[in-house]
Every structure is written in C-alpha cells, then in structure tokens.
Design a protein around this motif. Sequence first.
Motif, PDB file in Angstrom:
ATOM      1  N   ASP A   1       0.791  -1.271   0.034  1.00 44.86           N
ATOM      2  CA  ASP A   1      -0.066   0.059   0.099  1.00 44.86           C
ATOM      3  C   ASP A   1       0.857   1.445  -0.101  1.00 44.86           C
ATOM      4  OD1 ASP A   1       0.987  -0.151   2.635  1.00 44.86           O
ATOM      5  OD2 ASP A   1      -0.908  -0.081   3.516  1.00 44.86           O
ATOM      6  N   TYR A   2       1.941   1.224  -0.778  1.00 39.50           N
ATOM      7  CA  TYR A   2       2.854   2.309  -0.699  1.00 39.50           C
ATOM      8  C   TYR A   2       3.477   2.806  -2.013  1.00 39.50           C
ATOM      9  CZ  TYR A   2       6.844   4.862   1.025  1.00 39.50           C
ATOM     10  OH  TYR A   2       7.962   5.944   1.318  1.00 39.50           O
TER      11      TYR A   2
ATOM     12  N   THR B   1       6.516   9.469  -3.571  1.00 43.70           N
ATOM     13  CA  THR B   1       5.278   9.225  -3.241  1.00 43.70           C
ATOM     14  C   THR B   1       4.555  10.497  -3.290  1.00 43.70           C
ATOM     15  OG1 THR B   1       5.759   7.583  -1.629  1.00 43.70           O
ATOM     16  CG2 THR B   1       3.709   8.392  -1.572  1.00 43.70           C
TER      17      THR B   1
ATOM     18  N   GLN C   1      -5.737  11.030  -0.161  1.00 39.81           N
ATOM     19  CA  GLN C   1      -7.268  11.276  -0.556  1.00 39.81           C
ATOM     20  C   GLN C   1      -7.993  12.180   0.509  1.00 39.81           C
ATOM     21  OE1 GLN C   1      -8.874   7.057  -0.151  1.00 39.81           O
ATOM     22  NE2 GLN C   1      -8.098   6.609  -2.379  1.00 39.81           N
TER      23      GLN C   1
ATOM     24  N   TYR D   1       2.582  -1.580  -4.688  1.00 38.97           N
ATOM     25  CA  TYR D   1       1.284  -1.443  -4.398  1.00 38.97           C
ATOM     26  C   TYR D   1       0.566  -2.618  -5.649  1.00 38.97           C
ATOM     27  CZ  TYR D   1       1.573   0.670  -9.038  1.00 38.97           C
ATOM     28  OH  TYR D   1       1.952   1.114 -10.600  1.00 38.97           O
TER      29      TYR D   1
ATOM     30  N   GLN E   1       1.388  11.616  -6.507  1.00 39.53           N
ATOM     31  CA  GLN E   1      -0.004  12.031  -5.985  1.00 39.53           C
ATOM     32  C   GLN E   1      -0.285  13.424  -6.202  1.00 39.53           C
ATOM     33  OE1 GLN E   1      -2.418  10.453  -4.444  1.00 39.53           O
ATOM     34  NE2 GLN E   1      -1.204   8.415  -4.017  1.00 39.53           N
TER      35      GLN E   1
ATOM     36  N   ASP F   1      -2.959   4.692   6.416  1.00 35.15           N
ATOM     37  CA  ASP F   1      -2.660   4.456   5.119  1.00 35.15           C
ATOM     38  C   ASP F   1      -2.072   5.339   4.290  1.00 35.15           C
ATOM     39  OD1 ASP F   1      -2.979   1.938   2.781  1.00 35.15           O
ATOM     40  OD2 ASP F   1      -3.400   3.841   2.264  1.00 35.15           O
ATOM     41  N   GLU F   2      -1.100   5.428   3.589  1.00 42.54           N
ATOM     42  CA  GLU F   2      -0.685   6.901   2.737  1.00 42.54           C
ATOM     43  C   GLU F   2      -1.650   7.200   1.870  1.00 42.54           C
ATOM     44  OE1 GLU F   2       3.732   8.102   3.353  1.00 42.54           O
ATOM     45  OE2 GLU F   2       3.523   6.821   1.813  1.00 42.54           O
ATOM     46  N   THR F   3      -2.223   5.868   1.095  1.00 38.01           N
ATOM     47  CA  THR F   3      -3.173   6.589  -0.133  1.00 38.01           C
ATOM     48  C   THR F   3      -4.276   7.346   0.543  1.00 38.01           C
ATOM     49  OG1 THR F   3      -2.425   4.521  -1.288  1.00 38.01           O
ATOM     50  CG2 THR F   3      -4.784   5.412  -1.870  1.00 38.01           C
TER      51      THR F   3
END
Length: 275
Positions: free
Chosen positions: A44-45, A207, A188, A50, A211, A182-184
């Motif tokens: 999840d990075y 990262t 968001q 991912y 984004q 979680d970074e995602t």
Amino acid sequence: MPRSLKTTVVAALAFSTFATTALAGEVLDRVKQKGEVVNALVNDYPPFAYINDKNELDGFDVDVAKAFADKLGVKLKLETPGWETIIGGRWAGRWDIAITSSTPTEERAKVVNFPVNYYSVPAVLVVNKDEQAIKSVADITGKRVGVGTGSSYEAYVNRNFSIPGQPAIAFPFGEVQVVPNDETVNFQNLALGAGVRLDAIVASLGTAQGQIDATGKLKLAGEPLFAEPNAVVTDKGDAEWDAEIKRVITELKDDGTLAKISEKWFKVDITKYAF
C-alpha cells in the motif's frame, strides 16, 4: 516450580530462541537449496509497492526485488505480511529479505539488520493546493499532519527521529496532531480540501510527486525536510546472507540496473546517493 515443569519451560524457551534467530549461513543455504528467495514488502505504498489494475504487485521495490532474484540466480516469491510485522524482526524463517523502503534507525536496528542502502530520497511536506497558511514545516504546529503508520515520517512529526551516522535532524515546529494512516487514504483526505480532514502530509518526494501529478489538488510546501536513506532489511543472525545481499545490490548499482528501475518510476535516479 516442579523440576519437570521447569525443564519443559527452559527447553521451550531455548527452542523459541533457536527458531527466531537465524544461524550463520542458514538463510543463504536455504535460498540456494530452494532456488527461491522470499521477499516481504508492503502493498500500500505507491509507487514503491502497490496492487496495480491487473491485481498484481507492482512498483519500484517490486522491480528491485525481481532484479535481485535474477542477479542471485533464483526465483522470487513476494509476500505482504504488513509493515509492523516486517520491521518487528523475529521472522522465524518465513521471509528471507525485505526490499520494502525502510529507513534505518537506531530503534529498528535493535531487532533487524540493514545490510545495504539502495536509494535515498528527500522527505517533503505536502498540502492542499488551496492551502495558504502552511508555507513550510515551521507552520505545522497544532495542525493535523498525516503520516504512514509506523513510518519514519511518523517519528519525525513526533520529533523523535534520527538517522544513524547522519547529523541531528532539526524539528522547527511545536506539537502537532499526528494522524497515522494508510498513505493512500491520507492523500485522498488531503485532496478533499485545505483543512477538511488533514492540514498537511509528510511523505517521500517520490510518493508525494506521484500523488500531486495524479490528483492535481496538492502541492509541496517549503524545502525538503531531510534526506532519507532506504535500506534492505534482514532478520538478525546471518552475516553471510547480509554480505551476499550487499554484494548483489552493489552489482545492481554498478551495472546500471538500479538506475534504470528508478528512471522508470521517477524519471530520475534516486539510487545514486545511496552508495
């Protein structure tokens, strides 16, 4: 305690210690005999690791792990046990290596080894594109700052972070409201608007830039915070395996493989400052 029970407990403790500590050369022998190396990483990075739209593990770390296995002459198996499990050590032979974007710290080095750095990337502060009050990290006092759970960025915003062998890191801000997630999810939430759920995020430049480009709703604030080396992780106890990892990763650097992988994902070589 009855002697028989005491003997059983002592034996159990001895077995536990044996099972969680690799013997010299044990991992290297196992990898050679099986013809397979098991790499543990998070999923999840992005863009480091991912699940892509084909439901496959993808990313910079995945490609580095593939190149490592190829150079070693074995097959690669990927597993995703979770960040805290990986960095907690005591793998008990479940994984051989973790190419998973981990910054060496004194605390982590107590339970796992970092045989070789393979890239170095700046940590940055990210805000919503409409944010006006936060112009640098000095402005995050009292703000809600998102960070990856258990990451070096979480330690940084808690003002409890150092990198072995590097100068002391400055913390030009007061207490903040740390929001580990979680970074995602963090990105968001920040994209929803300035101060809606988060005021800022501390993350890696790679990262963050991904984004920023993907959402069009974020921007960098101020200068990079610190340069963060990222290292391969292994469990304690096998110096021969650590030496072999260092040899293989160094060869991947020298023959240009790491640079090509980096340029594929970031358009620049983030590996050149790691050696």
